[in-house]
Design an enzyme around this catalytic site. Structure first.
Site, PDB file in Angstrom:
ATOM      1  N   SER A   1       0.799  -1.222   0.000  1.00  0.00           N
ATOM      2  CA  SER A   1       0.000   0.000   0.000  1.00  0.00           C
ATOM      3  C   SER A   1       0.833   1.274   0.000  1.00  0.00           C
ATOM      4  O   SER A   1       0.375   2.293  -0.511  1.00  0.00           O
ATOM      5  CB  SER A   1      -0.950  -0.001   1.205  1.00  0.00           C
ATOM      6  OG  SER A   1      -0.240  -0.198   2.402  1.00  0.00           O
TER       7      SER A   1
ATOM      8  N   HIS B   1      -5.342  -3.133  -2.911  1.00  0.00           N
ATOM      9  CA  HIS B   1      -4.966  -2.145  -3.939  1.00  0.00           C
ATOM     10  C   HIS B   1      -4.834  -2.751  -5.330  1.00  0.00           C
ATOM     11  O   HIS B   1      -4.460  -2.050  -6.271  1.00  0.00           O
ATOM     12  CB  HIS B   1      -3.659  -1.453  -3.534  1.00  0.00           C
ATOM     13  CG  HIS B   1      -3.798  -0.691  -2.264  1.00  0.00           C
ATOM     14  ND1 HIS B   1      -4.328   0.578  -2.198  1.00  0.00           N
ATOM     15  CD2 HIS B   1      -3.523  -1.046  -0.977  1.00  0.00           C
ATOM     16  CE1 HIS B   1      -4.349   0.985  -0.943  1.00  0.00           C
ATOM     17  NE2 HIS B   1      -3.871   0.025  -0.172  1.00  0.00           N
TER      18      HIS B   1
ATOM     19  N   LYS C   1     -11.681   1.251  -1.960  1.00  0.00           N
ATOM     20  CA  LYS C   1     -10.614   1.802  -2.814  1.00  0.00           C
ATOM     21  C   LYS C   1     -11.129   1.802  -4.262  1.00  0.00           C
ATOM     22  O   LYS C   1     -11.992   2.604  -4.575  1.00  0.00           O
ATOM     23  CB  LYS C   1      -9.336   1.018  -2.569  1.00  0.00           C
ATOM     24  CG  LYS C   1      -8.985   1.054  -1.065  1.00  0.00           C
ATOM     25  CD  LYS C   1      -7.683   0.427  -0.742  1.00  0.00           C
ATOM     26  CE  LYS C   1      -7.476   0.165   0.737  1.00  0.00           C
ATOM     27  NZ  LYS C   1      -7.829   1.214   1.686  1.00  0.00           N
TER      28      LYS C   1
HETATM   29  C1  LIG Z   1      -3.448  -3.306   2.085  1.00  0.00           C
HETATM   30  C2  LIG Z   1      -4.586  -2.788   2.898  1.00  0.00           C
HETATM   31  N1  LIG Z   1      -5.373  -3.652   3.551  1.00  0.00           N
HETATM   32  C3  LIG Z   1      -6.397  -3.231   4.311  1.00  0.00           C
HETATM   33  C4  LIG Z   1      -6.686  -1.901   4.441  1.00  0.00           C
HETATM   34  C5  LIG Z   1      -7.810  -1.505   5.331  1.00  0.00           C
HETATM   35  O1  LIG Z   1      -8.988  -1.413   4.612  1.00  0.00           O
HETATM   36  P1  LIG Z   1     -10.178  -0.497   5.188  1.00  0.00           P
HETATM   37  O2  LIG Z   1      -9.801   0.916   4.846  1.00  0.00           O
HETATM   38  O3  LIG Z   1     -11.388  -0.983   4.472  1.00  0.00           O
HETATM   39  O4  LIG Z   1     -10.216  -0.719   6.652  1.00  0.00           O
HETATM   40  C6  LIG Z   1      -5.898  -0.957   3.762  1.00  0.00           C
HETATM   41  C7  LIG Z   1      -6.129   0.501   3.820  1.00  0.00           C
HETATM   42  O5  LIG Z   1      -7.028   1.096   4.249  1.00  0.00           O
HETATM   43  C8  LIG Z   1      -4.826  -1.404   2.969  1.00  0.00           C
HETATM   44  O6  LIG Z   1      -4.043  -0.531   2.338  1.00  0.00           O
END
Ligand SMILES: Cc1ncc(COP(=O)(O)O)c(C=O)c1O
Length: 387
Positions: free
Chosen positions: A177, A205, A237
């Site tokens: 990320s 992502h 996203k």
């Molecule tokens: C790789 C990754 N997994 C999980 C999440 C968490 O998802 P959420 O925003 O729906 O809690 C994020 C960022 O928010 C992320 O970048």
């Protein structure tokens, strides 16, 4: 002695690590108004421009008319609506798995899944640069927790070879990320299989963005459920809405319904969010031109950045970070971009490792050529290059 938040805050500020919220006064788009100022936005995860898409908005409105706002309870009590159920079936079909299970956020999905699949006596193996929610899930699980060198299948292989645990779970981001690179999934899958470990991929992502059909990092590499039995995706996203899901076998999902605590003990998403997501998923599938446009935008940005002498890694997706180094320098670069009308946030430790503060630039299918060229011009002014 009691904890003193004021002195803890002073220490955070002294390291240029203090974070604050800016107030957004417009819908998510490539143009936003933030703290009262218009900015061209290059730091959102709305990679396909769906967060404010008219059809997604309309589905959300219709969803509220049909279902009201709150879901009223957890999925296991009386909060699991037909809208949630239909979305789960569509996500299962999209990811090519028998079933999918909705979670209220990606953070909760990762905490819940990792801690349900591993416990005391087991070992969880994680890439060092995994998202915080995956790392936290590993720690919460009570399993032995081993981090391996970033994107290094050999390091994982060595760690698996040393392990005596009966149950082994390997966990990785699909697209990292804050770095934008891809996990070497074919190698990780081979090493996991040879090491008798399960492989779990969080494709927050990659989903919607990578692969000809937008099925994400697994499609990009030509992998499926046999190699990656546990797949997590997020909806906030590229899909432009909110929430997350895990997709897998019938028995995996049924087990998670019994044991994933962040599934069992929380209120279900508003059903209207599920209705909106059903439409954004349809757009992801039926409008591949959004992905093509995003690819063109990424290419244009990368070519421009290279001609300005910025070193970017081999990053195929929409996350194109420029590593600056010191916190203060990254903040200053972000501020200067702001003066020129661009919103790019500075990402600092502990989100990234010390000394690697960066501008996390993200591209969207909705950016115009002029916006990208404008950002490049502003970067040339705002980010000092080493001689
Ligand atoms: C790789 C990754 N997994 C999980 C999440 C968490 O998802 P959420 O925003 O729906 O809690 C994020 C960022 O928010 C992320 O970048």
């Amino acid at each position: 002695m009691t904890f003193d938040p004021a002195s803890a805050l002073a220490e955070i500020k002294a390291r240029d690590a203090y974070r604050w919220r800016r107030i957004v006064e417009s819908p998510q788009d490539t143009r936003v108004v933030i703290d009262g100022l218009p900015r061209v936005n290059f730091c959102s995860n709305d990679y396909l421009g769906l967060a404010n898409h008219p059809a997604v908005r309309e589905a959300f409105r219709r969803g509220v008319d049909r279902w009201g706002v709150g879901s009223g309870a957890s999925h296991l009590v009386c909060g699991h609506s037909a809208a949630h159920h239909a979305l789960e079936e569509e996500l299962a079909e999209f990811t090519g798995r028998p079933r999918a299970l909705l979670f209220s956020t990606g953070y909760m999905a990762n905490l819940g899944v990792v801690s349900a699949l591993a416990g005391r006596g087991d070992t969880v193996f994680e890439d060092r640069l995994n998202h915080a929610s995956l790392l936290d899930g590993g720690l919460l699980s009570g399993a032995r927790f081993r981090r391996y060198r970033h994107a290094d299948a050999r390091a994982l292989e060595a760690a698996l070879a040393e392990s005596r645990a009966e149950t082994r779970l390997v966990v990785t981001d699909g697209v990292f990320s804050m770095d934008g690179d891809l996990a070497p999934l074919p190698e990780l899958a081979r090493v996991a299989r040879d090491g008798r470990a399960w492989l779990m991929v969080d494709d927050a992502h990659g989903l919607g963005v990578l692969g000809a059909e937008g099925r994400g990092t697994l499609e990009h590499f030509g992998l499926g459920a046999p190699e990656v039995p546990v797949l997590v995706g997020t909806l906030g996203k590229a899909l432009g809405t909110f929430g997350a899901f895990v997709a897998g076998s019938e028995s995996l999902i049924d087990y998670l319904i019994q044991r994933a605590r962040t599934y069992v003990y929380t209120t279900a998403l508003p059903p209207a969010v599920a209705e909106a997501t059903r439409v954004s998923l349809r757009l992801v599938r039926e409008e591949p031109e959004r992905r093509e446009r995003l690819r063109c935008n990424v290419r244009r940005f990368r070519a421009g950045a290279a001609s300005l002498g910025f070193g970017l890694g081999d990053l195929p997706g929409p996350i194109q970070p420029l590593v600056i180094g010191a916190n203060a320098d990254a903040l200053e670069a972000s501020r200067r971009l702001g003066e020129r009308g661009f919103l790019v946030s500075a990402i600092r430790p502990p989100t990234v490792q010390a000394g690697t503060a960066r501008l996390r630039i993200t591209l969207s299918a909705a950016h115009s050529n002029e916006q990208i060229d404008g950002l490049l011009e502003a970067l040339a002014d705002a980010v000092p290059q080493e001689a």
